[in-house]
Design an enzyme around this catalytic site. Structure first.
Site, PDB file in Angstrom:
ATOM      1  N   GLY A 158       0.832  -1.257   0.161  1.00 52.53           N
ATOM      2  CA  GLY A 158      -0.011  -0.041  -0.136  1.00 52.53           C
ATOM      3  C   GLY A 158       0.827   1.160  -0.084  1.00 52.53           C
ATOM      4  N   GLN A 199       3.358   9.739   0.872  1.00 51.20           N
ATOM      5  CA  GLN A 199       4.401   9.034   0.902  1.00 51.20           C
ATOM      6  C   GLN A 199       5.458   9.371  -0.109  1.00 51.20           C
ATOM      7  OE1 GLN A 199       2.399   5.413   2.079  1.00 51.20           O
ATOM      8  NE2 GLN A 199       4.523   4.979   3.001  1.00 51.20           N
ATOM      9  N   CYS A 215       5.578   0.201   7.709  1.00 47.50           N
ATOM     10  CA  CYS A 215       5.357   1.249   6.474  1.00 47.50           C
ATOM     11  C   CYS A 215       6.514   1.477   5.760  1.00 47.50           C
ATOM     12  CB  CYS A 215       4.930   2.554   7.406  1.00 47.50           C
ATOM     13  SG  CYS A 215       4.266   4.029   6.471  1.00 47.50           S
ATOM     14  N   LEU A 216       6.343   1.742   4.604  1.00 44.24           N
ATOM     15  CA  LEU A 216       7.540   1.950   3.610  1.00 44.24           C
ATOM     16  C   LEU A 216       8.241   3.257   4.129  1.00 44.24           C
ATOM     17  CD1 LEU A 216       5.976   1.371   0.174  1.00 44.24           C
ATOM     18  CD2 LEU A 216       7.673  -0.005   1.399  1.00 44.24           C
ATOM     19  N   HIS A 268      -4.632   1.934   7.253  1.00 45.21           N
ATOM     20  CA  HIS A 268      -3.231   2.447   7.220  1.00 45.21           C
ATOM     21  C   HIS A 268      -3.202   3.570   6.322  1.00 45.21           C
ATOM     22  CE1 HIS A 268       1.276   1.780   8.102  1.00 45.21           C
ATOM     23  NE2 HIS A 268       1.283   2.454   6.859  1.00 45.21           N
ATOM     24  N   GLU A 269      -3.558   3.356   5.087  1.00 41.62           N
ATOM     25  CA  GLU A 269      -3.343   4.440   3.887  1.00 41.62           C
ATOM     26  C   GLU A 269      -4.208   5.452   4.044  1.00 41.62           C
ATOM     27  OE1 GLU A 269      -0.496   3.988   2.375  1.00 41.62           O
ATOM     28  OE2 GLU A 269      -0.080   1.804   2.842  1.00 41.62           O
ATOM     29  N   HIS A 306      -2.710   7.634   6.264  1.00 37.07           N
ATOM     30  CA  HIS A 306      -1.547   8.790   6.073  1.00 37.07           C
ATOM     31  C   HIS A 306      -2.141  10.155   5.403  1.00 37.07           C
ATOM     32  CE1 HIS A 306       2.211   6.904   6.021  1.00 37.07           C
ATOM     33  NE2 HIS A 306       1.665   5.734   5.522  1.00 37.07           N
TER      34      HIS A 306
END
Length: 169
Positions: free
Chosen positions: A45, A50, A91-92, A133-134, A137
Site C-alpha cells: 500500500g 509518501q 510502513c515504507l 493504514h493508507e 496517511h
C-alpha cells in the site's frame, strides 16, 4: 513527473492531504507512479503523502504483487467494526520498523476510482488493515501514532536515523 518515497520526519507525512477535485492526466500519472513506487519498494500500500504529494490518493495490492491493484481517490472510512485485532504493521516511510497495531477488523470505505466512478468496499482482514493504514496517511496519522508511549520511546534512536534518510534521497 518524478517522485520519490519520503520518510518519517518529512512534513508532508503529517499534513492533512487535499481533496482531488479533478481527475486529470496529472492525477492519472501520479497514480501510475505511486503504483510503480509501491511495487519497487515491495509494499502492499502507498498514499500520495509518501511520495511528498499532499493529495487524497491511495494505491494497494494486498495479494503481494499479484493484483488486484486498487487505486482510490478521496477515500474515506464510512464505518468500522467495534472489534479490534492486532497485526504486525510496517510502513515504507519507516524502513526496518514494525509493531503490532490494533485496528478495527472490518471497515466500509468509499472512494472514487481513477475512471471517476464512486465505489464502496466492505473490507476485512489484510485489506481492511491496509485501507485504514493508507487513509490514516491522508489525515497526517502515522502507524507509530497507534503505539503506546513506551513503545514509541523505545524507537526514538531508530526514528532519528530514519529522519536523516530524507536529506539523502
Amino acid at each position: 513527473m518524478q517522485y520519490k518515497l519520503v520518510y518519517y520526519g518529512n512534513k508532508t507525512l503529517r499534513d492533512k492531504a487535499e481533496d482531488v477535485l479533478d481527475i486529470n492526466d496529472e492525477i492519472i500519472e501520479l497514480i501510475k507512479i505511486m503504483q510503480n513506487t509501491m511495487y519497487m519498494e515491495r509494499g502492499i500500500g502507498l498514499a500520495a503523502p509518501q511520495v511528498d504529494i499532499s493529495k487524497k490518493i491511495i494505491v494497494c495490492d494486498v495479494e503481494m504483487y499479484d493484483g488486484p491493484l486498487l487505486s482510490l481517490i478521496n477515500p474515506e472510512i464510512i464505518s468500522s467494526s467495534d472489534d479490534k485485532e492486532p497485526f504486525e504493521e510496517g510502513c515504507l516511510s519507516f524502513p526496518g520498523i514494525s509493531s503490532d497495531i490494533y485496528r478495527p477488523s472490518k471497515v466500509l470505505v468509499k472512494g472514487i476510482t481513477p475512471d471517476g466512478k464512486e465505489m464502496k468496499i466492505e473490507a476485512e482482514g489484510i485489506l481492511a488493515r491496509v485501507l485504514q493504514h493508507e487513509i490514516d496517511h491522508l489525515n497526517g496519522v502515522l502507524f507509530i501514532d497507534h503505539l503506546e508511549e513506551y513503545r514509541r520511546k523505545e524507537l526514538t534512536s531508530r526514528l532519528k536515523k530514519i529522519k536523516k534518510l530524507n536529506s539523502k534521497s
